[in-house]
Design an enzyme around this catalytic site. Sequence first.
Site, PDB file in Angstrom:
ATOM      1  CE  LYS A 116       7.671 -10.073  53.930  1.00 46.55           C
ATOM      2  NZ  LYS A 116       9.020 -10.104  54.443  1.00 46.55           N
ATOM      3  CE  LYS A 158       3.576  -6.933  46.705  1.00 44.69           C
ATOM      4  NZ  LYS A 158       4.803  -6.112  46.815  1.00 44.69           N
ATOM      5  CD  GLU A 200       2.680  -3.141  48.141  1.00 48.60           C
ATOM      6  OE1 GLU A 200       3.178  -3.636  47.107  1.00 48.60           O
ATOM      7  OE2 GLU A 200       3.323  -2.960  49.186  1.00 48.60           O
ATOM      8  CE  LYS A 201      -1.886   1.850  39.681  1.00 49.26           C
ATOM      9  NZ  LYS A 201      -3.229   1.898  39.101  1.00 49.26           N
ATOM     10  CG  HIS A 208      14.352  -6.828  42.784  1.00 45.79           C
ATOM     11  ND1 HIS A 208      13.475  -7.527  43.567  1.00 45.79           N
ATOM     12  CD2 HIS A 208      15.507  -6.806  43.483  1.00 45.79           C
ATOM     13  CE1 HIS A 208      14.083  -7.916  44.675  1.00 45.79           C
ATOM     14  NE2 HIS A 208      15.326  -7.493  44.643  1.00 45.79           N
ATOM     15  CD  GLU A 288       9.987  -9.293  50.187  1.00 47.97           C
ATOM     16  OE1 GLU A 288      10.611 -10.329  50.416  1.00 47.97           O
ATOM     17  OE2 GLU A 288       8.841  -9.288  49.718  1.00 47.97           O
ATOM     18  CG  ASN A 290      15.232 -10.019  51.535  1.00 51.70           C
ATOM     19  OD1 ASN A 290      14.105 -10.468  51.713  1.00 51.70           O
ATOM     20  ND2 ASN A 290      15.614  -9.545  50.381  1.00 51.70           N
ATOM     21  NE  ARG A 292      18.138 -14.199  52.256  1.00 54.14           N
ATOM     22  CZ  ARG A 292      16.980 -13.793  51.773  1.00 54.14           C
ATOM     23  NH1 ARG A 292      15.968 -13.547  52.601  1.00 54.14           N
ATOM     24  NH2 ARG A 292      16.801 -13.607  50.476  1.00 54.14           N
TER      25      ARG A 292
HETATM   26  C1  MV4 Z   1       5.310  -5.960  43.501  1.00 52.33           C
HETATM   27  C2  MV4 Z   1       5.303  -5.914  42.096  1.00 52.33           C
HETATM   28  C3  MV4 Z   1       4.563  -4.933  41.494  1.00 52.33           C
HETATM   29  N1  MV4 Z   1       3.860  -4.056  42.230  1.00 52.33           N
HETATM   30  N2  MV4 Z   1       4.586  -5.058  44.196  1.00 52.33           N
HETATM   31  C4  MV4 Z   1       7.941  -9.897  43.981  1.00 52.33           C
HETATM   32  C5  MV4 Z   1       8.823 -10.278  45.121  1.00 52.33           C
HETATM   33  C6  MV4 Z   1       8.368  -9.486  46.294  1.00 52.33           C
HETATM   34  N3  MV4 Z   1       9.503  -8.975  47.001  1.00 52.33           N
HETATM   35  C7  MV4 Z   1       7.532  -8.406  45.734  1.00 52.33           C
HETATM   36  N4  MV4 Z   1       7.379  -8.648  44.327  1.00 52.33           N
HETATM   37  C8  MV4 Z   1       6.722  -7.787  43.531  1.00 52.33           C
HETATM   38  N5  MV4 Z   1       5.992  -6.848  44.190  1.00 52.33           N
HETATM   39  C9  MV4 Z   1       3.881  -4.147  43.552  1.00 52.33           C
HETATM   40  N6  MV4 Z   1       3.151  -3.279  44.263  1.00 52.33           N
HETATM   41  C10 MV4 Z   1       6.039  -6.853  41.410  1.00 52.33           C
HETATM   42  C11 MV4 Z   1       6.742  -7.806  42.122  1.00 52.33           C
HETATM   43  C12 MV4 Z   1       7.420  -8.746  41.305  1.00 52.33           C
HETATM   44  C13 MV4 Z   1       8.799  -8.815  41.279  1.00 52.33           C
HETATM   45  C14 MV4 Z   1       9.573  -7.997  42.094  1.00 52.33           C
HETATM   46  C15 MV4 Z   1      10.924  -8.072  42.062  1.00 52.33           C
HETATM   47  C16 MV4 Z   1      11.529  -8.973  41.209  1.00 52.33           C
HETATM   48  C17 MV4 Z   1      10.790  -9.808  40.420  1.00 52.33           C
HETATM   49  C18 MV4 Z   1       9.420  -9.741  40.436  1.00 52.33           C
HETATM   50  C19 MV4 Z   1       8.699 -10.576  39.607  1.00 52.33           C
HETATM   51  C20 MV4 Z   1       7.351 -10.501  39.648  1.00 52.33           C
HETATM   52  C21 MV4 Z   1       6.707  -9.607  40.488  1.00 52.33           C
END
Ligand code: MV4
Length: 448
Positions: A116, A158, A200-201, A208, A288, A290, A292
């Site tokens: 990442k 993370k 990260e902030k 999403h 990120e 994926n 796949r």
């Molecule tokens: C975050 C975030 C808030 N702020 N990054 C969760 C999965 C991974 N791909 C990254 N994720 C998150 N990253 C920052 N800087 C909140 C999440 C997150 C989340 C993201 C997508 C879908 C569901 C989630 C549930 C909780 C937290």
Amino acid sequence: MFSKILIANRGEIALRIIRACKELGIQTVVVYSTADKDAAYLTLADQAICIGEAPPAESYLNIPRIISAAEVTDVQAIHPGYGFLAEKDHFAEVCRSCNIEFIGPPVAAMKAVGDKVECKRLARRAKVPTVPGSEGAVDDEKQALEIAHKIGYPVIIKAAAGGGGRGMRVAHNDVSLRAGIKQAQAEAENAFKDSTVYLEKYIEFGRHIEVQIIADQQGNAVHLWERDCSMQRRHQKLVEESPSPGLKPETRQKLCESAVRLVKAAGYYNAGTVEFLVDKDQNFFLLEVNARIQVEHPVSEMVTGIDLIKEQIRVAAGLPLSFKQKDVQQTGHAIECRINAEDPARNFAPCPGTILEWRAPGGLGVRLDTHAYAGYRIPPNYDSMIGKLIVHRPTREQAIATMKRALSEFHISPIKTTIPIHLQILSNERFIAGDVDTGFIERVMMAK
Ligand code: MV4
């Protein structure tokens, strides 16, 4: 083109790949574990080979056994599906060194996006917005505190080797950050054999949104628009849709173009997904990549009319993509509900066992991707998804109505499923209004 492919997966995705191969005139070899020996989809492949016992390490994750099966059946390529070995760059490397094509990205691109911290570096170079935070790894407390004070709390820690929500923690102040860094590093070392973490902030109440991309080996990279996957519970997606409700057209365009720039910068080919977090002001940030095909790929197939599995196979064989970006229209609205054998009344505990009654929905605009049927025994060894119900209609409102109708027709007994929770989500006024974010399920649905 390949004449014979091995499918290194199980369940609905194995069946999905068998179907694509049949239409392409490609022979199929499916591998299976003893837990799956009676599954009917095995009979649809040209050959089925038992590779071991039920535990994944003995079968679907066992590289030597899968390669042996590929060698004795003389296949030219392996499709890994999703999960299991799909994102293991080592597996891709082993396949190709055995002169068997891995139907997926090049190893270097898998490595680059799988880390990442490296992926964010690539993104900055490609002018793809990233969440403000540490530019690289965070090694110690002092450095973490400095960064947190600069970007402001809350922050999220993370793991560089993490993904899909694994190895993350939120800190709201110096005390929880100090403790969090140490714990996150220890957890990351334990889970991924790599203690690298970054900061990260923390963006609260984001959506999403992920962009489906596919690229060929000639350097053509295109997107198939976005999916909104905000309806998740504990990082398990429940509902996915395309287009995303509440994304402005200019944001959508910029988001999708950013995804294509990133995969081009990574030297990526085959199918992939670029995940973003979109805040309430329509700012978007890379999360990120994926590397796949994903569970929810049918949503993108329905709105574009493109068969992603067939295109994956084409580009793996060295053929160019069969279409250009300008041909990729986002038409109508698609929604997918994941049907899991889980009991919503028992905190979504898995519900393995034999399905005795199964009456599947149908009708205009309804697609059901499943390997299950009346008499099918759901093994306890794998994930609980038993099917995906997908609808495609001209508008979101019509798609919701069709999905509710299809879900209400769907009768499965005595196994408990997520069907009731889907009916509840689709009747929720905030979902209907398209007012969703990643906290929706936990905050709005679980409170009830
Ligand atoms: C975050 C975030 C808030 N702020 N990054 C969760 C999965 C991974 N791909 C990254 N994720 C998150 N990253 C920052 N800087 C909140 C999440 C997150 C989340 C993201 C997508 C879908 C569901 C989630 C549930 C909780 C937290």
